[in-house]
Design a protein around this motif. Structure first.
Motif, PDB file in Angstrom:
ATOM      1  N   TRP A  42       3.989   5.386  -4.347  1.00  0.00           N
ATOM      2  CA  TRP A  42       3.529   5.162  -2.976  1.00  0.00           C
ATOM      3  C   TRP A  42       2.015   5.084  -2.846  1.00  0.00           C
ATOM      4  O   TRP A  42       1.499   4.886  -1.745  1.00  0.00           O
ATOM      5  N   TRP A  43       1.325   5.258  -3.956  1.00  0.00           N
ATOM      6  CA  TRP A  43      -0.148   5.143  -3.922  1.00  0.00           C
ATOM      7  C   TRP A  43      -0.573   4.122  -4.977  1.00  0.00           C
ATOM      8  O   TRP A  43      -1.122   4.441  -6.002  1.00  0.00           O
ATOM      9  N   ASP A  44      -0.298   2.862  -4.671  1.00  0.00           N
ATOM     10  CA  ASP A  44      -0.569   1.756  -5.587  1.00  0.00           C
ATOM     11  C   ASP A  44      -1.735   0.931  -5.047  1.00  0.00           C
ATOM     12  O   ASP A  44      -1.803   0.649  -3.846  1.00  0.00           O
ATOM     13  N   LYS A  45      -2.632   0.522  -5.949  1.00  0.00           N
ATOM     14  CA  LYS A  45      -3.869  -0.142  -5.529  1.00  0.00           C
ATOM     15  C   LYS A  45      -3.628  -1.413  -4.729  1.00  0.00           C
ATOM     16  O   LYS A  45      -4.346  -1.701  -3.753  1.00  0.00           O
ATOM     17  N   SER A  46      -2.625  -2.199  -5.084  1.00  0.00           N
ATOM     18  CA  SER A  46      -2.409  -3.468  -4.397  1.00  0.00           C
ATOM     19  C   SER A  46      -1.125  -3.515  -3.573  1.00  0.00           C
ATOM     20  O   SER A  46      -1.061  -4.254  -2.586  1.00  0.00           O
ATOM     21  N   ARG A  47      -0.115  -2.722  -3.925  1.00  0.00           N
ATOM     22  CA  ARG A  47       1.189  -2.821  -3.246  1.00  0.00           C
ATOM     23  C   ARG A  47       1.293  -1.954  -1.990  1.00  0.00           C
ATOM     24  O   ARG A  47       2.054  -2.288  -1.081  1.00  0.00           O
ATOM     25  N   THR A  48       0.567  -0.853  -1.928  1.00  0.00           N
ATOM     26  CA  THR A  48       0.742   0.046  -0.785  1.00  0.00           C
ATOM     27  C   THR A  48      -0.555   0.367  -0.054  1.00  0.00           C
ATOM     28  O   THR A  48      -0.607   0.299   1.173  1.00  0.00           O
ATOM     29  N   VAL A  49      -1.609   0.714  -0.779  1.00  0.00           N
ATOM     30  CA  VAL A  49      -2.848   1.186  -0.141  1.00  0.00           C
ATOM     31  C   VAL A  49      -3.433   0.176   0.853  1.00  0.00           C
ATOM     32  O   VAL A  49      -3.872   0.581   1.942  1.00  0.00           O
ATOM     33  N   PRO A  50      -3.462  -1.129   0.546  1.00  0.00           N
ATOM     34  CA  PRO A  50      -4.004  -2.070   1.543  1.00  0.00           C
ATOM     35  C   PRO A  50      -3.264  -2.033   2.875  1.00  0.00           C
ATOM     36  O   PRO A  50      -3.873  -2.292   3.927  1.00  0.00           O
ATOM     37  N   PHE A  51      -1.986  -1.696   2.853  1.00  0.00           N
ATOM     38  CA  PHE A  51      -1.209  -1.630   4.087  1.00  0.00           C
ATOM     39  C   PHE A  51      -1.494  -0.341   4.868  1.00  0.00           C
ATOM     40  O   PHE A  51      -1.416  -0.329   6.098  1.00  0.00           O
ATOM     41  N   TYR A  52      -1.834   0.741   4.161  1.00  0.00           N
ATOM     42  CA  TYR A  52      -2.139   1.995   4.848  1.00  0.00           C
ATOM     43  C   TYR A  52      -3.372   1.845   5.741  1.00  0.00           C
ATOM     44  O   TYR A  52      -3.470   2.499   6.789  1.00  0.00           O
ATOM     45  N   LEU A  53      -4.303   1.020   5.322  1.00  0.00           N
ATOM     46  CA  LEU A  53      -5.527   0.842   6.106  1.00  0.00           C
ATOM     47  C   LEU A  53      -5.260   0.232   7.475  1.00  0.00           C
ATOM     48  O   LEU A  53      -6.064   0.397   8.403  1.00  0.00           O
TER      49      LEU A  53
END
Length: 438
Positions: free
Chosen positions: A161-172
């Motif tokens: 759940w803490w992936d540089k391209s798959r998840t983190v951009p969406f958290y922002l």
């Protein structure tokens, strides 16, 4: 003020640009591009004064373009201004995703006392430098090996759940999209000082790292081997594309100088600002390139974001990412506000026509950032493409054409002036074309 506004994310890609151009040619290009963009910016500042019989005191540069080129000048200048603003916001999103990912990873490992060992090539010692991969278009996502004891279920969930391209951009999205919809981002303008603090800290970081690493320069003018690149490379337009955006302030320089108490000092202040910006870029770019340990690594390892060349557990890099993350999260809404004012103000005559209009615009901008962070997280490429595109209009074409036309109307145009400014226009066109060829 001008220095603080102009200094941006491009500073992180300058060492990579020097690598692409070659050491000697990189230094020369920074100097030449600084002088050329300064001259074109000077022409922008003086453009209003060359319009006779009209009160141009409240005009911006798009108004000047409209005067000379009609509606085409008005809308084309708007288009290229939007390219520069949205391009900067996309770069910010990619970098914020990068910084947030590495910050979260550092904190998680520290809290859980997890030992991280980089599995990519790197140097030994406390001031380690790593080579995440050939600094090209496909940087690797996983660059470390983690050692710990006990149940690893929580760590596996964290990795998922803490992936540089798959998840983190969406958290922002949850943080920044609501901020973009505020009617006035004046609150975030108060944090403008963070930009100065971030740049000063980057200079400090670069100095400390270079002092520990030493200078590693193997000179060779034309041929390459494992440990050095030639002084001149055919890829040098990639640096000129980055520098076009790095020195770009042409679409808002009139607004910035209007607040100058002594208007007669505008040219002096502009020149001093460009000198300081160029000096900062030269210092960071040259020091990082020269101190990068080659051997044992290759200069080709220098990343598009030079902070990626330091391991995830590096304390100084962690602090730099924190500074930059908070700075960008305060500047991002300001850029969105400028984009909203320029686009919706021109199209609808109202900078906030409705919540729906603003929300649609902001979703489109955020979507572009998320898509790039997910599929093309290469800030060097994004910076050079957007820089060369918006620079073609605002840096090279419009200032030169407006100056030539105004001289012609005043009966003062000479052949040398015409040839010089046509050459500047051709340079801008060649700069844009070269980005897609190399």
């Amino acid at each position: 003020m001008i220095w603080n506004t102009m200094m941006g994310t491009s500073i992180l890609s300058i060492p990579w640009g020097i690598k692409q151009a070659g050491f000697t040619s990189g230094i020369i290009l920074i100097l030449l591009m600084g002088i050329l963009t300064l001259y074109c910016c000077y022409r922008v500042v003086k453009s209003r004064k060359m319009i006779p019989l009209l009160d141009t005191s409240n005009w911006e540069f798009p108004d000047v373009c409209k005067y000379y080129f009609g509606s085409f000048g008005q809308w084309s200048s708007l288009l290229f201004s939007m390219v520069s603003l949205v391009g900067a916001m996309v770069v910010y999103w990619v970098l914020m995703s990068n910084f947030l990912f590495n910050t979260g990873k550092f904190i998680y490992n520290f809290v859980h006392d997890i030992n991280v060992t980089e599995i990519v090539p790197g140097t030994n010692g406390s001031n380690k430098v790593i080579c995440p991969g050939a600094a090209g278009d496909n940087p690797p996502q996983n660059e470390s090996m983690t050692f710990f004891s006990g149940n690893n279920t929580s760590f596996e969930l964290f990795e998922k759940w803490w992936d540089k391209s798959r998840t983190v951009p969406f958290y922002l999205i949850a943080i920044l999209l609501p901020l973009l919809n505020l009617k006035s981002p004046s609150f975030f303008a108060k944090f403008n000082v963070l930009g100065t603090v971030s740049v000063v800290y980057l200079v400090f970081l670069v100095t400390v790292k270079a002092a520990h690493l030493g200078i590693h320069l193997e000179y060779n003018w034309f041929t390459e081997n494992e440990f050095f690149v030639p002084e001149f490379r055919i890829l040098f337009p990639q640096l000129t594309g980055v520098l076009t955006l790095a020195f770009f302030i042409h679409n808002c320089i009139i607004t910035l100088l209007q607040n100058n108490k002594n208007q007669e000092n505008n040219v002096r202040d502009l020149s001093v600002a460009y000198f300081l910006v160029g000096l900062t870029y030269l210092y960071v770019g040259v020091i990082i390139f020269a101190s990068f340990p080659s051997p044992p690594l290759s200069k080709e390892c220098i990343e598009q974001n030079f902070l990626d060349n330091f391991p995830s557990n590096d304390i100084m890099s962690f602090v730099a990412r924190i500074f930059l993350l908070f700075q960008m999260m305060t500047v991002y809404p300001l850029l969105g506000y400028l984009a909203r004012v320029q686009l919706l103000g021109q199209v609808f005559g109202n900078v906030y026509p409705s919540v729906f209009h603003v929300l649609v615009l902001n979703i489109a901008i955020v979507g572009a950032g998320v898509a790039m962070a997910r599929f093309y997280p290469n800030i060097g490429g994004i910076i050079r493409y957007s820089g060369a595109t918006c620079g073609l209009a605002f840096v090279f074409v419009y200032p030169s054409l407006i100056y030539v036309i105004s001289l012609h109307r005043a009966g003062q145009l000479t052949w040398p002036a015409l040839i010089v400014h046509i050459f500047i226009i051709l340079l801008g066109l060649a700069n844009l074309i070269a980005q897609f060829l190399l």
